[in-house]
Design an enzyme around this catalytic site. Structure first.
Site, PDB file in Angstrom:
ATOM      1  N   CYS A 134      -3.970 -11.600  -5.109  1.00 53.95           N
ATOM      2  CA  CYS A 134      -4.059  -9.886  -4.735  1.00 53.95           C
ATOM      3  C   CYS A 134      -5.331  -9.576  -4.301  1.00 53.95           C
ATOM      4  O   CYS A 134      -5.926 -10.242  -3.349  1.00 53.95           O
ATOM      5  CB  CYS A 134      -3.448  -9.314  -5.823  1.00 53.95           C
ATOM      6  SG  CYS A 134      -1.599  -9.536  -6.360  1.00 53.95           S
ATOM      7  N   ASP A 189       4.404  -7.264   3.264  1.00 48.00           N
ATOM      8  CA  ASP A 189       3.384  -6.835   2.075  1.00 48.00           C
ATOM      9  C   ASP A 189       2.807  -5.833   2.772  1.00 48.00           C
ATOM     10  O   ASP A 189       1.964  -5.763   3.828  1.00 48.00           O
ATOM     11  CB  ASP A 189       2.563  -7.889   1.975  1.00 48.00           C
ATOM     12  CG  ASP A 189       1.461  -7.563   0.806  1.00 48.00           C
ATOM     13  OD1 ASP A 189       1.532  -6.278   0.627  1.00 48.00           O
ATOM     14  OD2 ASP A 189       0.834  -8.564   0.392  1.00 48.00           O
ATOM     15  N   HIS A 221       4.349  -9.073  -2.662  1.00 44.06           N
ATOM     16  CA  HIS A 221       2.930  -8.886  -3.185  1.00 44.06           C
ATOM     17  C   HIS A 221       3.119  -9.066  -4.501  1.00 44.06           C
ATOM     18  O   HIS A 221       3.478  -8.348  -5.429  1.00 44.06           O
ATOM     19  CB  HIS A 221       2.557  -7.523  -2.873  1.00 44.06           C
ATOM     20  CG  HIS A 221       1.085  -7.217  -3.107  1.00 44.06           C
ATOM     21  ND1 HIS A 221       0.041  -7.983  -2.396  1.00 44.06           N
ATOM     22  CD2 HIS A 221       0.407  -6.846  -4.121  1.00 44.06           C
ATOM     23  CE1 HIS A 221      -1.065  -7.451  -2.760  1.00 44.06           C
ATOM     24  NE2 HIS A 221      -1.159  -6.598  -3.941  1.00 44.06           N
TER      25      HIS A 221
END
Length: 252
Positions: A134, A189, A221
């Site tokens: 991330c 995403d 995600h």
């Protein structure tokens, strides 16, 4: 299976002390170093388990609490299972902390983490690899661009905001990166729409960076994070295969 030892360590930085987790094979032999960059939820049992899995494969892994300026980990109290839809206040608290970690601070902190690894008897001589999740994928690209002589490989998974219009957007680091880069993007995403994927690909290609960018179809995600609602086992195992292949290519 290699036995693993995990310990808490403190890393002096220019702005204080970063608490961190160190995982390494139990025999005490110096191993190639891997710097693991957290997602927004930070240093917690799941990330320690990820570091342990890499240590089992033969690496010395450092996981710093990149939010150390806001306190030792966990910076916010986390449930065992993180479902942002059910607990929106967690991300609401973390978001401004994430935004405060600029590219400049990231590269400065990375210098401290990399120096610590260079001086550690548990890390083999030579450059290290990075893997980030991330927001950690963003930190990894900034670090690789800011310390090209110290970084040999970069893995980034379900990264967000990697090729924005911002002056310090991570894709602008490409011209300085000498490492091999592997990026496993999440499908659909909102943090990395197709136009950003294309801009990132073009930046890496133009800069001559050895790289692979893949979209993990059906994976959300956050797909590698087993303690969150975004976890996707198939995507997570694909990530492990890709990451371990990258490390094997890099370190032999």
């Amino acid at each position: 299976m290699t036995s693993v030892q995990g310990t808490a360590v403190d890393i002096p930085t220019e702005d204080g002390v970063a608490d961190a987790y160190l995982a390494r094979p139990g025999d005490g032999t110096p191993r190639p170093g891997v710097l693991l960059y957290q997602d927004a939820f930070g240093l917690r049992p799941h990330l320690r388990a990820m570091a342990d899995r890499l240590a089992e494969a033969g690496y010395t892994v450092l996981v710093p609490n990149v939010f150390y300026r806001h306190g030792r980990a966990p910076v916010v109290e986390l449930p065992e299972f993180i479902d942002p839809a059910a607990r929106p206040e967690i991300f609401e608290t973390l978001y401004p902390i994430m935004l405060s970690l600029t590219s400049e601070l990231t590269v400065r902190d990375a210098g401290a983490y990399l120096r610590w690894m260079e001086q550690s008897e548990l890390v083999a001589d030579g450059p290290v690899a990075l893997t980030g999740y991330c927001m950690g994928a963003r930190l990894a690209l900034w670090t690789a661009g800011g310390h090209p002589d110290r970084v040999a490989a970069v893995g980034g998974f379900h990264g967000g905001h990697l090729a924005t219009d911002a002056p310090d957007s991570p894709h602008r680091s490409a011209e300085h990166i000498t490492a091999e880069v592997y990026l496993g993007h999440a499908d659909n995403d909102s943090a990395l729409p197709p136009e950003q994927m294309q801009r990132l690909e073009e930046a890496l290609t133009t800069a001559g960076v050895r790289h692979t960018c893949e979209v993990y179809e059906g994976a959300q995600h956050g797909y590698t994070q087993a303690d969150t609602a975004a976890y996707d086992e198939q995507g997570a195992e694909r990530h492990w295969a890709a990451l371990l292949d990258l490390l094997k290519r890099t370190f032999g």
